[in-house]
Write a protein that holds these residues in place. Sequence first.
Motif, short mmCIF file in Angstrom:
data_model
loop_
_atom_site.label_atom_id
_atom_site.label_comp_id
_atom_site.label_asym_id
_atom_site.label_seq_id
_atom_site.Cartn_x
_atom_site.Cartn_y
_atom_site.Cartn_z
N ASP A 161 5.13 -17.90 -6.37
CA ASP A 161 6.24 -18.22 -7.27
C ASP A 161 7.02 -16.96 -7.62
OD1 ASP A 161 5.65 -20.91 -7.33
OD2 ASP A 161 4.62 -20.85 -9.27
N PHE A 162 6.30 -15.89 -7.93
CA PHE A 162 6.94 -14.61 -8.24
C PHE A 162 7.77 -14.15 -7.04
CE2 PHE A 162 7.09 -10.02 -7.95
CZ PHE A 162 7.39 -9.60 -9.23
N ALA A 163 7.19 -14.21 -5.85
CA ALA A 163 7.89 -13.76 -4.65
C ALA A 163 9.12 -14.62 -4.38
CB ALA A 163 6.94 -13.82 -3.45
N ALA A 164 9.01 -15.93 -4.60
CA ALA A 164 10.14 -16.83 -4.38
C ALA A 164 11.31 -16.48 -5.29
CB ALA A 164 9.71 -18.28 -4.57
N GLU A 165 11.01 -16.10 -6.53
CA GLU A 165 12.07 -15.69 -7.46
C GLU A 165 12.76 -14.43 -6.96
OE1 GLU A 165 10.51 -15.29 -11.36
OE2 GLU A 165 10.07 -17.44 -11.61
N LYS A 166 11.99 -13.50 -6.39
CA LYS A 166 12.60 -12.29 -5.85
C LYS A 166 13.48 -12.61 -4.64
CE LYS A 166 10.90 -9.83 -8.98
NZ LYS A 166 11.82 -9.46 -10.08
N LEU A 167 13.01 -13.49 -3.78
CA LEU A 167 13.80 -13.88 -2.62
C LEU A 167 15.09 -14.58 -3.03
CD1 LEU A 167 10.99 -15.21 -0.26
CD2 LEU A 167 12.38 -13.16 0.10
N GLY A 217 2.03 -4.18 8.18
CA GLY A 217 2.13 -4.27 9.62
C GLY A 217 3.40 -3.63 10.16
N GLU A 218 3.55 -3.70 11.47
CA GLU A 218 4.63 -2.98 12.15
C GLU A 218 5.87 -3.84 12.41
OE1 GLU A 218 4.34 0.28 12.56
OE2 GLU A 218 2.37 0.03 11.62
N HIS A 219 5.79 -5.17 12.20
CA HIS A 219 6.87 -6.04 12.61
C HIS A 219 7.76 -6.54 11.47
CE1 HIS A 219 5.21 -5.85 16.53
NE2 HIS A 219 4.16 -6.60 16.28
N CYS A 220 7.48 -6.13 10.26
CA CYS A 220 8.34 -6.55 9.15
C CYS A 220 9.65 -5.77 9.21
CB CYS A 220 7.65 -6.33 7.80
SG CYS A 220 7.12 -4.64 7.52
N ILE A 271 9.20 -5.01 0.94
CA ILE A 271 8.41 -4.30 -0.05
C ILE A 271 7.04 -4.96 -0.14
CG2 ILE A 271 10.39 -3.49 -1.39
CD1 ILE A 271 9.81 -5.73 -3.41
N GLY A 272 6.05 -4.20 -0.56
CA GLY A 272 4.72 -4.78 -0.66
C GLY A 272 3.83 -3.95 -1.56
N HIS A 273 2.69 -4.52 -1.88
CA HIS A 273 1.68 -3.78 -2.66
C HIS A 273 0.34 -4.46 -2.44
CE1 HIS A 273 0.08 -1.21 -5.84
NE2 HIS A 273 1.26 -0.64 -5.91
N THR A 274 -0.71 -3.67 -2.60
CA THR A 274 -2.06 -4.18 -2.44
C THR A 274 -2.88 -3.95 -3.70
OG1 THR A 274 -2.88 -2.10 -1.51
CG2 THR A 274 -2.02 -3.75 0.04
N GLY A 275 -4.03 -4.62 -3.78
CA GLY A 275 -4.96 -4.44 -4.89
C GLY A 275 -6.35 -4.17 -4.36
N PHE A 276 -7.11 -3.33 -5.05
CA PHE A 276 -8.41 -2.86 -4.58
C PHE A 276 -9.40 -3.99 -4.35
CE2 PHE A 276 -12.69 -1.09 -5.21
CZ PHE A 276 -12.66 -0.02 -4.32
N THR A 277 -9.31 -5.05 -5.11
CA THR A 277 -10.26 -6.16 -4.98
C THR A 277 -10.07 -6.93 -3.67
OG1 THR A 277 -8.73 -7.50 -6.30
CG2 THR A 277 -10.62 -6.51 -7.44
N GLY A 278 -8.96 -6.67 -2.97
CA GLY A 278 -8.72 -7.35 -1.70
C GLY A 278 -7.48 -8.22 -1.72
N LEU A 308 0.57 -8.57 -1.65
CA LEU A 308 1.81 -9.34 -1.59
C LEU A 308 2.86 -8.52 -0.87
CD1 LEU A 308 3.77 -11.67 -2.41
CD2 LEU A 308 4.14 -10.44 -4.56
N TRP A 309 3.60 -9.18 0.05
CA TRP A 309 4.67 -8.52 0.80
C TRP A 309 5.88 -9.45 0.81
CZ3 TRP A 309 -0.39 -9.01 1.96
CH2 TRP A 309 -1.15 -7.82 2.04
N ILE A 310 7.06 -8.88 0.57
CA ILE A 310 8.30 -9.65 0.50
C ILE A 310 9.29 -9.05 1.48
CG2 ILE A 310 10.13 -10.55 -0.99
CD1 ILE A 310 8.32 -9.88 -3.41
N ASP A 311 9.68 -9.83 2.50
CA ASP A 311 10.64 -9.38 3.51
C ASP A 311 11.99 -10.03 3.21
OD1 ASP A 311 12.18 -8.94 5.83
OD2 ASP A 311 10.39 -8.81 7.09
N PHE A 312 12.91 -9.25 2.66
CA PHE A 312 14.19 -9.80 2.22
C PHE A 312 15.10 -10.13 3.40
CE2 PHE A 312 12.64 -7.63 -1.57
CZ PHE A 312 12.93 -8.56 -2.55
N ASP A 313 15.02 -9.38 4.48
CA ASP A 313 15.85 -9.68 5.65
C ASP A 313 15.43 -10.98 6.32
OD1 ASP A 313 17.50 -7.54 5.34
OD2 ASP A 313 16.74 -6.39 7.04
N ARG A 314 14.13 -11.17 6.47
CA ARG A 314 13.64 -12.39 7.10
C ARG A 314 13.59 -13.57 6.13
NH1 ARG A 314 10.51 -8.70 10.35
NH2 ARG A 314 10.93 -9.10 12.57
#
Length: 330
Positions: free
Chosen positions: A234-240, A271-274, A279-286, A289-295
Motif C-alpha cells: 500500500d505504501f509503495a502504491a502511494e509512491k507510484l 538486482g541488475e535489471h531495475c 529506490i529500495g531498502h532492506t531490513g536485517f530480519t530479512g 522493498l523496492w520501487i521502480d518508478f520507470d517501470r
Amino acid sequence: MTQIDARLDRAFASLETAISNGRIPGGVLGLVDADGNRAVRSLGHAQTVPEQRAMTDQTWFDLASLTKVLFTTERILGLAEAGTIDLDAPLTSVLPDFRHYNLDNWERKVTFRQCLGHQTPFPAVFPLYTYGRDPDLLRTFLLQHEWPAGPAVYSDINFILLGLALERIEGRWVRSMNPGKGFAWSSDPANSAASEDCYWRHRVLVGEVHDDNCSALEGAGHAGLFGTVSAVLDFAAEKLAGSGADALIRTPLSGRRTHGWERPYEGWSGGEHCSPATIGHTGFTGTGLWIDFDRGHAWSLLTNRVHPTRHFDSGIIGLRREVGDIINAG
C-alpha cells in the motif's frame, strides 16, 4: 493468469527454492503496479521454534530497517516540507544539548540531510543495549557520547538521532507516535513471523522488536515497525501514484543513496535489471522493498531469515538480487 501474476510466480520460485533448501523458514513475496494491480504469494513457516506455525499472506513481520524509510524518512521530510525543520540545519537546531559540553566538535555540525543520506562519520554499529536498560539514560548517553569519527558508512546512529529529533519536536517517544496506515510498533504473536531466539532476552522474539538497541530504547527511529506485505505494498502504491515526499526520496545524495533510500549501484539488493529510477531498502530480519518508478511497479520480499538465529548464512543477499532480476527481466 494476469501478467503480474505470471511475473510474481517466476520470482516466487526462487523463494520456494530457498525455503526447500532450509536456508530460511518462510517468506512472503508481493508485487504491485501503478494501476493498483497486485499479487502476493506466501510459503513456509512463520515460526519453527519452539512450535511450528505456517506463513500466510497476512503474517505480520518485524520490518527492521524498513522503519527508516517507511516511518522516519517520511516524518522528517514532512516536517521539512512544512517548514518545521531545515534539512541543511544541524541537528542541534532541534537537539541543542547534543554534545553540548564541547561546542566545537564535528557532531554538532551534522545536518538532517547528512543523516538521511548516511553521509556522517558515525560508526556503522554500536551496542548501545549493553549500556543498560534505562531508555531515558540511554537517550542521554547517545547525545553526550564522544563518537569516534570515521568514513561515511551506513549507520543506525544517523536514524536513531533523527528519531530523537522527532521525539523532541513532538514531545513524545517514537513508540507513542502514529506508525502509519497499516503499521504498528508490535504485533500479535499468533499472527507474526518469529525472529531470533535472543541470547540476552532469553526467549524467541515474536511480535516484539528484534533490534537490540531499539528494544533497549523502547522505540527508536531506525527500527521497530511491524506490518504485513499488504501494508508495505500500500505504501509503495502511494509512491507510484505520486503522493508523499516523492521528489526527495528520488533525489540522489550520493552514488548509492537518496534521502533515506538506496538507489541502484553495482551489486545492490534490487538486482541488475531495475531501471535507474528505482529506490529500495532492506531490513536485517530479512525484509525489503523496492520501487521502480520507470517501470511503474514495486515489490516486497519479507522473510524471517534470522529465525531462530542470525548466525547462519541464509543466502538472503543473493535471494533478494535474484528476485529483483526475475521481476524486472521482462
